[in-house]
Design an enzyme around this catalytic site. Structure first.
Site, PDB file in Angstrom:
ATOM      1  N   LYS A   1       0.837  -1.206   0.000  1.00 42.87           N
ATOM      2  CA  LYS A   1       0.000   0.000   0.000  1.00 42.87           C
ATOM      3  C   LYS A   1       0.870   1.254   0.000  1.00 42.87           C
ATOM      4  O   LYS A   1       2.030   1.231   0.398  1.00 42.87           O
ATOM      5  CB  LYS A   1      -1.004  -0.055   1.138  1.00 42.87           C
ATOM      6  CG  LYS A   1      -2.087  -1.093   0.778  1.00 42.87           C
ATOM      7  CD  LYS A   1      -3.284  -1.123   1.646  1.00 42.87           C
ATOM      8  CE  LYS A   1      -4.276  -2.130   1.025  1.00 42.87           C
ATOM      9  NZ  LYS A   1      -5.320  -2.548   1.950  1.00 42.87           N
TER      10      LYS A   1
ATOM     11  N   ARG B   1      -2.724 -10.477   4.322  1.00 41.14           N
ATOM     12  CA  ARG B   1      -3.087 -10.600   2.903  1.00 41.14           C
ATOM     13  C   ARG B   1      -1.983  -9.923   2.099  1.00 41.14           C
ATOM     14  O   ARG B   1      -1.836  -8.707   2.172  1.00 41.14           O
ATOM     15  CB  ARG B   1      -4.442  -9.912   2.698  1.00 41.14           C
ATOM     16  CG  ARG B   1      -4.972  -9.939   1.288  1.00 41.14           C
ATOM     17  CD  ARG B   1      -6.310  -9.186   1.209  1.00 41.14           C
ATOM     18  NE  ARG B   1      -6.821  -9.178  -0.152  1.00 41.14           N
ATOM     19  CZ  ARG B   1      -6.429  -8.328  -1.092  1.00 41.14           C
ATOM     20  NH1 ARG B   1      -5.528  -7.420  -0.811  1.00 41.14           N
ATOM     21  NH2 ARG B   1      -6.931  -8.383  -2.309  1.00 41.14           N
TER      22      ARG B   1
END
Ligand code: PMM
Length: 272
Positions: free
Chosen positions: A204, A250
């Site tokens: 991210k 994840r």
């Protein structure tokens, strides 16, 4: 949890696995590298992206779910649509990962209640249509925890057993970098809600602006690193997640996280 995005436009790997055979091969590789679970998604949630039609989303994910299940792998489906979740569960997926936490589709809670499968409830304040809209929190940890607790209560009122629910603080979803760092520093507070916790930090944007990187401007104006160059930072977040007691992470790159988790396991084993 290894990520298999079957999308043309996900921020870090969009378009790479959009062909069924390539996506199944990618999932197989992630499993060989140590993923226990493969998360197949057909809708990008990046700000400003348009939602695929339901039929298109199903066309993307169902053959991949089927292919991975046929290989004996454990599969979750990353979807906000009950119809897509139902078809994938019928094809052998065993978990539903819904970034809207059951808010996007009124049919999702009854489906989850009827099937009894584990359900990932991620924190998000809605589909962002304006990529520049700035989220506001007075106390991000307190508010995310309270809103996740409210989601579980609403789901329970619709028949979902709280024991089915996995919680996810939703890094990057209605959150800026400071919010993400604060949540990462407070994972134990999310765990105190009493559910297994999944963390999705992989690649991210906030991991692309680490202060120690050569060239990183003091004022933060340096361009972020490439998403694929964020796997070491991602692995570090996996270690933090493991230390806090999270249930799963994840990630796009399984090998680096597997090693980080092995470091955690070995230090735990040798704890005096
Ligand atoms: N992030 C993305 C997609 N799905 N699901 C959960 N549960 N948690 C997340 O943080 C999450 C998610 C966006 O990342 P991607 O486009 O790289 O898959």
């Amino acid at each position: 949890m290894g990520i298999v995005n079957v999308t043309p436009d996900s921020f870090s790997d969009g378009g790479r696995w959009s062909d069924t055979a390539a996506a199944v091969a990618h999932g197989r590789r992630l499993a060989a590298e140590g993923a226990d679970l493969l998360d197949v998604g057909g809708e990008s949630t990046r700000p400003g992206s348009t939602r695929p039609q339901e039929a298109e989303e199903l066309d993307r994910v169902l053959p991949v779910v089927t292919g991975l299940v046929e290989e004996g792998l454990t599969v979750s489906v990353d979807t906000m649509r009950a119809s897509v979740a139902r078809a994938c569960l019928e094809a052998g997926a065993t978990l539903v990962n819904d970034v809207s936490g059951g808010l996007a589709d009124a049919e999702m809670p009854p489906l989850i209640a009827a099937t009894g499968v584990p359900f990932v409830v991620m924190h998000w304040r809605g589909l962002l249509t304006d990529p520049h809209a700035r989220p506001h929190y007075d106390d991000v940890v307190e508010e995310v925890c309270r809103e996740l607790g409210e989601r579980v209560a609403t789901l329970a009122a619709r028949g979902v057993d709280p024991a089915q629910v996995v919680l996810d603080p939703g890094l990057g979803f209605s959150k800026d970098a400071a919010h993400n760092w604060t949540l990462l520093a407070s994972l134990e507070r999310v765990l105190q809600l009493g559910h297994p916790v999944l963390l999705g930090a992989s690649r991210k944007r906030f991991l692309g602006r680490l202060p120690a990187r050569p060239g990183a401007a003091v004022d933060g104006a340096a361009p972020p690193s490439d998403p694929a160059d964020r796997d070491m930072a991602t692995a570090a977040t996996s270690l933090l997640a493991a230390r806090a007691g999270c249930w799963a992470v994840r990630v796009h790159d399984v090998a680096s996280t597997r090693d980080a988790l092995a470091v955690h396991e070995m230090t735990e084993r040798h704890r005096g």
